[in-house]
Scaffold this active site. Sequence first.
Site, PDB file in Angstrom:
ATOM      1  N   ALA A 167      82.384  56.960  35.239  1.00 56.28           N
ATOM      2  CA  ALA A 167      83.772  56.686  34.883  1.00 56.28           C
ATOM      3  C   ALA A 167      84.624  57.899  35.224  1.00 56.28           C
ATOM      4  O   ALA A 167      84.113  58.997  35.448  1.00 56.28           O
ATOM      5  CB  ALA A 167      83.876  56.369  33.396  1.00 56.28           C
ATOM      6  N   GLY A 209      78.945  54.702  34.059  1.00 57.25           N
ATOM      7  CA  GLY A 209      79.537  53.379  34.235  1.00 57.25           C
ATOM      8  C   GLY A 209      79.116  52.701  35.520  1.00 57.25           C
ATOM      9  O   GLY A 209      79.117  51.471  35.607  1.00 57.25           O
ATOM     10  N   GLU A 211      75.867  51.144  34.716  1.00 59.87           N
ATOM     11  CA  GLU A 211      76.155  50.039  33.803  1.00 59.87           C
ATOM     12  C   GLU A 211      76.711  48.835  34.553  1.00 59.87           C
ATOM     13  O   GLU A 211      76.395  47.679  34.227  1.00 59.87           O
ATOM     14  CB  GLU A 211      77.126  50.510  32.717  1.00 59.87           C
ATOM     15  CG  GLU A 211      76.452  51.465  31.729  1.00 59.87           C
ATOM     16  CD  GLU A 211      77.410  52.081  30.739  1.00 59.87           C
ATOM     17  OE1 GLU A 211      77.190  51.936  29.521  1.00 59.87           O
ATOM     18  OE2 GLU A 211      78.402  52.714  31.184  1.00 59.87           O
ATOM     19  N   GLU A 259      75.699  60.380  29.820  1.00 62.75           N
ATOM     20  CA  GLU A 259      76.778  60.507  28.840  1.00 62.75           C
ATOM     21  C   GLU A 259      76.503  61.506  27.723  1.00 62.75           C
ATOM     22  O   GLU A 259      77.426  62.191  27.260  1.00 62.75           O
ATOM     23  CB  GLU A 259      77.090  59.118  28.232  1.00 62.75           C
ATOM     24  CG  GLU A 259      77.854  58.186  29.151  1.00 62.75           C
ATOM     25  CD  GLU A 259      76.978  57.388  30.089  1.00 62.75           C
ATOM     26  OE1 GLU A 259      77.476  56.446  30.718  1.00 62.75           O
ATOM     27  OE2 GLU A 259      75.770  57.717  30.207  1.00 62.75           O
TER      28      GLU A 259
END
Length: 260
Positions: free
Chosen positions: A66, A112, A115, A135
């Site tokens: 992200a 992300g 993901e 993360e």
Amino acid sequence: MSYKNILIAKEDAIATITINRPEKLNALNKITIQELHHAFKELETDSDTRVIIVTGSGQKAFVAGADIAEFANFSVEEGIQLAAKGQEILFNFVENLRIPVIAAINGFALGGGLELAMACHIRVASDNAKMGLPEVSLGLIPGYGGTQRLPQLIGKGRALEMILSAEMITADEAYRTGLVNHVVPADELVSFSNALAQKMIKNSPSAIGMAIKSVNANFKEDVNGFETEIKSFGKCFGTDDFKEGTKAFLEKRKAVFTGE
């Protein structure tokens, strides 16, 4: 609609979405997530699209996470809303799409990005791909479904090791653990993903949609997967695709499915 951060190409009922922020290693920001949602939504309603492939521009990254700069100063409530909205409009949305989505993972798929790949129905990785959920090294946890989908794919123990160590794994290790379906040379990633998609577009779109729904039901709380399968199986009998498929089988010819 014109897009700023993604590209869309279509050929032979296969749509390819390319996340196009190479200067940011295709990191997901708010605009990109919104654009992806809009693109997936439009393609799902397009009867000419039977399979979607999603990949990243360039050779370095599928999606390298992200865009941290966007949320570095968020409050608790803003963090909750960021995860909730992202899951709703993109990650859960992709997982529940009625047409197959193949992640063609070229290079880094981190945070992300991984993901997003896990939300896709099938994952193909280039042999130079690296995957991870880093993360916790930022004082966060995966917030776009990573703590849920990773254990589903590779098991609780391996998932916890990946998440808690924040370390990347190679494409070969991802294949060994079941995180990806295939590993191919980088220069064959696009052609292999398209060949896989070609196998799918020959089959009934309505049945494929029912199959995706039934498989997903097994991983949803308060949903009986067997019951979903039974009802979906029954609904197939009311489709034109079922009539065409059985008729073609009896007539010893290839079926021509419409998705109706």
